[in-house]
Design a protein around this motif. Structure first.
Motif, PDB file in Angstrom:
ATOM      1  N   LEU A 187     -65.653 -16.978  -4.801  1.00  0.00           N
ATOM      2  CA  LEU A 187     -65.055 -16.455  -3.573  1.00  0.00           C
ATOM      3  C   LEU A 187     -64.242 -17.525  -2.849  1.00  0.00           C
ATOM      4  O   LEU A 187     -63.164 -17.259  -2.307  1.00  0.00           O
ATOM      5  CB  LEU A 187     -66.150 -15.911  -2.650  1.00  0.00           C
ATOM      6  N   ARG A 188     -64.742 -18.726  -2.789  1.00  0.00           N
ATOM      7  CA  ARG A 188     -63.999 -19.809  -2.141  1.00  0.00           C
ATOM      8  C   ARG A 188     -62.695 -20.096  -2.868  1.00  0.00           C
ATOM      9  O   ARG A 188     -61.646 -20.314  -2.247  1.00  0.00           O
ATOM     10  CB  ARG A 188     -64.868 -21.058  -2.097  1.00  0.00           C
ATOM     11  N   GLU A 189     -62.755 -20.088  -4.230  1.00  0.00           N
ATOM     12  CA  GLU A 189     -61.527 -20.339  -4.991  1.00  0.00           C
ATOM     13  C   GLU A 189     -60.502 -19.228  -4.795  1.00  0.00           C
ATOM     14  O   GLU A 189     -59.300 -19.473  -4.651  1.00  0.00           O
ATOM     15  CB  GLU A 189     -61.877 -20.483  -6.467  1.00  0.00           C
ATOM     16  N   SER A 190     -60.978 -17.971  -4.781  1.00  0.00           N
ATOM     17  CA  SER A 190     -60.049 -16.854  -4.587  1.00  0.00           C
ATOM     18  C   SER A 190     -59.437 -16.864  -3.195  1.00  0.00           C
ATOM     19  O   SER A 190     -58.256 -16.559  -3.009  1.00  0.00           O
ATOM     20  CB  SER A 190     -60.781 -15.532  -4.820  1.00  0.00           C
ATOM     21  N   ALA A 191     -60.236 -17.256  -2.204  1.00  0.00           N
ATOM     22  CA  ALA A 191     -59.698 -17.331  -0.840  1.00  0.00           C
ATOM     23  C   ALA A 191     -58.669 -18.430  -0.726  1.00  0.00           C
ATOM     24  O   ALA A 191     -57.623 -18.272  -0.079  1.00  0.00           O
ATOM     25  CB  ALA A 191     -60.839 -17.563   0.157  1.00  0.00           C
ATOM     26  N   ALA A 192     -58.913 -19.573  -1.372  1.00  0.00           N
ATOM     27  CA  ALA A 192     -57.941 -20.668  -1.329  1.00  0.00           C
ATOM     28  C   ALA A 192     -56.656 -20.288  -2.048  1.00  0.00           C
ATOM     29  O   ALA A 192     -55.538 -20.603  -1.591  1.00  0.00           O
ATOM     30  CB  ALA A 192     -58.556 -21.914  -1.944  1.00  0.00           C
ATOM     31  N   SER A 193     -56.761 -19.609  -3.183  1.00  0.00           N
ATOM     32  CA  SER A 193     -55.562 -19.189  -3.919  1.00  0.00           C
ATOM     33  C   SER A 193     -54.787 -18.138  -3.150  1.00  0.00           C
ATOM     34  O   SER A 193     -53.551 -18.084  -3.176  1.00  0.00           O
ATOM     35  CB  SER A 193     -55.960 -18.650  -5.289  1.00  0.00           C
ATOM     36  N   ALA A 194     -55.498 -17.260  -2.415  1.00  0.00           N
ATOM     37  CA  ALA A 194     -54.812 -16.232  -1.620  1.00  0.00           C
ATOM     38  C   ALA A 194     -54.010 -16.860  -0.495  1.00  0.00           C
ATOM     39  O   ALA A 194     -52.923 -16.406  -0.147  1.00  0.00           O
ATOM     40  CB  ALA A 194     -55.833 -15.243  -1.066  1.00  0.00           C
ATOM     41  N   LYS A 195     -54.552 -17.933   0.088  1.00  0.00           N
ATOM     42  CA  LYS A 195     -53.817 -18.615   1.143  1.00  0.00           C
ATOM     43  C   LYS A 195     -52.543 -19.254   0.632  1.00  0.00           C
ATOM     44  O   LYS A 195     -51.505 -19.256   1.290  1.00  0.00           O
ATOM     45  CB  LYS A 195     -54.701 -19.675   1.789  1.00  0.00           C
ATOM     46  N   THR A 196     -52.610 -19.810  -0.570  1.00  0.00           N
ATOM     47  CA  THR A 196     -51.424 -20.481  -1.117  1.00  0.00           C
ATOM     48  C   THR A 196     -50.385 -19.497  -1.628  1.00  0.00           C
ATOM     49  O   THR A 196     -49.188 -19.735  -1.530  1.00  0.00           O
ATOM     50  CB  THR A 196     -51.859 -21.419  -2.256  1.00  0.00           C
ATOM     51  N   THR A 197     -50.832 -18.367  -2.181  1.00  0.00           N
ATOM     52  CA  THR A 197     -49.886 -17.407  -2.750  1.00  0.00           C
ATOM     53  C   THR A 197     -49.358 -16.402  -1.740  1.00  0.00           C
ATOM     54  O   THR A 197     -48.431 -15.657  -2.048  1.00  0.00           O
ATOM     55  CB  THR A 197     -50.578 -16.633  -3.887  1.00  0.00           C
ATOM     56  N   LYS A 198     -49.932 -16.319  -0.552  1.00  0.00           N
ATOM     57  CA  LYS A 198     -49.485 -15.350   0.438  1.00  0.00           C
ATOM     58  C   LYS A 198     -48.101 -15.727   0.965  1.00  0.00           C
ATOM     59  O   LYS A 198     -47.906 -16.836   1.462  1.00  0.00           O
ATOM     60  CB  LYS A 198     -50.477 -15.288   1.598  1.00  0.00           C
ATOM     61  N   PRO A 199     -47.120 -14.843   0.865  1.00  0.00           N
ATOM     62  CA  PRO A 199     -45.773 -15.194   1.336  1.00  0.00           C
ATOM     63  C   PRO A 199     -45.716 -15.255   2.860  1.00  0.00           C
ATOM     64  O   PRO A 199     -46.398 -14.497   3.554  1.00  0.00           O
ATOM     65  CB  PRO A 199     -44.907 -14.054   0.800  1.00  0.00           C
ATOM     66  N   LYS A 200     -44.939 -16.179   3.361  1.00  0.00           N
ATOM     67  CA  LYS A 200     -44.772 -16.328   4.802  1.00  0.00           C
ATOM     68  C   LYS A 200     -43.772 -15.307   5.316  1.00  0.00           C
ATOM     69  O   LYS A 200     -42.717 -15.096   4.724  1.00  0.00           O
ATOM     70  CB  LYS A 200     -44.286 -17.737   5.141  1.00  0.00           C
TER      71      LYS A 200
ATOM     72  N   LYS B 102     -72.618 -19.210  -8.209  1.00  0.00           N
ATOM     73  CA  LYS B 102     -71.360 -18.996  -8.910  1.00  0.00           C
ATOM     74  C   LYS B 102     -70.475 -18.024  -8.135  1.00  0.00           C
ATOM     75  O   LYS B 102     -69.244 -18.203  -8.048  1.00  0.00           O
ATOM     76  CB  LYS B 102     -71.650 -18.474 -10.312  1.00  0.00           C
ATOM     77  N   THR B 103     -71.082 -17.022  -7.567  1.00  0.00           N
ATOM     78  CA  THR B 103     -70.306 -16.040  -6.800  1.00  0.00           C
ATOM     79  C   THR B 103     -69.679 -16.680  -5.573  1.00  0.00           C
ATOM     80  O   THR B 103     -68.524 -16.418  -5.229  1.00  0.00           O
ATOM     81  CB  THR B 103     -71.210 -14.875  -6.376  1.00  0.00           C
ATOM     82  N   ILE B 104     -70.414 -17.534  -4.892  1.00  0.00           N
ATOM     83  CA  ILE B 104     -69.887 -18.205  -3.699  1.00  0.00           C
ATOM     84  C   ILE B 104     -68.715 -19.108  -4.067  1.00  0.00           C
ATOM     85  O   ILE B 104     -67.686 -19.132  -3.384  1.00  0.00           O
ATOM     86  CB  ILE B 104     -70.998 -19.007  -3.006  1.00  0.00           C
TER      87      ILE B 104
END
Length: 292
Positions: free
Chosen positions: A40-53, A35-37
């Motif tokens: 972490l994958r979901e949070s990393a994917a969301s961080a990539k999408t929400t990170k401003p360019k 569950k932790t893994i």
């Protein structure tokens, strides 16, 4: 029987492997690691999408004016000759009072200079350029004077002012001729006896020392002095007196897009030729014959 036993062993190994995989997965599920893994994958994917360019901004360090030549600026160099600074060679900026010493004394340009000839004056020979000394007379030291004639071929004393540069070896040395007043006493009105002078062009391309004249062209300095109509290889080629007789210096061969010959005198003499120029002349004749 062998195949059946082999298949049974293979199936037993697969069953054992599968049971171990299920046990490991059950153990990871009990610890909550899977569950932790996934989190972490979901949070990393969301961080990539929400990170401003970040918007790219060109950094300007400083604005300096570009250097342009006068030709590009549109200035006529020939129309304004007085506005341009005079170009002086290194030989006109310094000279040595003692060529044998490593630390040579520098003479300012106000004490000596090379006189430029006007249109009405007679062109001086290449082995006797005019140098005017102002308030200072240069003389060779006793040691340099004794060493000057050790090497008669090219000379053994370097002098940036009175030494004449050979067109082939480009050695700016005083000649090794004992009777040369120019190299021995710095008499600018006398020609250098150890350098040739073309009777047609009187230019630096016809200036050869004794060693280069013999090795590269098979001529003796005494014969050149007696022959008042002696011509350099450039003038001979221009007038067409000797076909395929060309200057074999590295500078002239590169202009012809030919490789320099290097030390070719040993090969020339081994093949029975008098000099490198005779060898090169025969090679050019054969190459032209095959082309035809």
């Amino acid at each position: 029987m062998g195949r059946i036993r082999g298949s049974k062993a293979y199936s037993n190994y697969e069953n054992l492997r599968q049971t171990r995989i299920l046990e490991n997965q059950a153990r990871l599920a009990s610890l909550g690691i899977q569950k932790t893994i996934s989190e972490l994958r979901e949070s990393a994917a969301s961080a990539k999408t929400t990170k401003p360019k970040r918007s790219y901004q060109k950094r300007v360090h400083g604005v300096t004016p570009l250097r342009r030549s006068k030709r590009i600026k549109g200035i006529d160099l020939y129309a304004h000759p007085k506005s341009l600074p005079p170009r002086r060679s290194q030989r006109l900026r310094s000279c040595s009072s003692d060529p044998s010493s490593l630390k040579q004394e520098k003479v300012s340009s106000s004490e000596w200079e090379e006189e430029s000839l006007s249109c009405g004056e007679v062109k001086r020979p290449a082995n006797a350029p005019l140098i005017i000394l102002k308030g200072k007379e240069l003389q060779l030291s006793a040691e340099a004077s004794s060493r000057r004639c050790h090497s008669k071929g090219r000379g053994s004393v370097y002098d940036p002012v009175f030494g004449l540069c050979c067109h082939f070896c480009r050695q700016k040395k005083l000649c090794g001729e004992e009777d040369c007043k120019r190299c021995g006493n710095f008499d600018v009105d006398e020609p250098c006896l150890g350098k040739t002078d073309c009777s047609v062009c009187h230019s630096s391309t016809g200036l050869f020392c004794r060693a280069c004249l013999k090795v590269r062209y098979g001529e003796e300095m005494e014969d050149v002095r007696e022959n008042k109509e002696w011509m350099c290889p450039h003038c001979i080629e221009e007038k067409g007196k000797r076909p395929y007789w060309i200057c074999n210096s590295s500078l002239c061969l590169k202009k012809r897009k030919m490789p320099p010959t290097g030390i070719a005198i040993h090969r020339a003499r081994k093949l029975g030729y008098k000099s490198v120029a005779h060898l090169l002349m025969e090679e050019l004749k054969r190459a032209n014959k095959y082309k035809i």
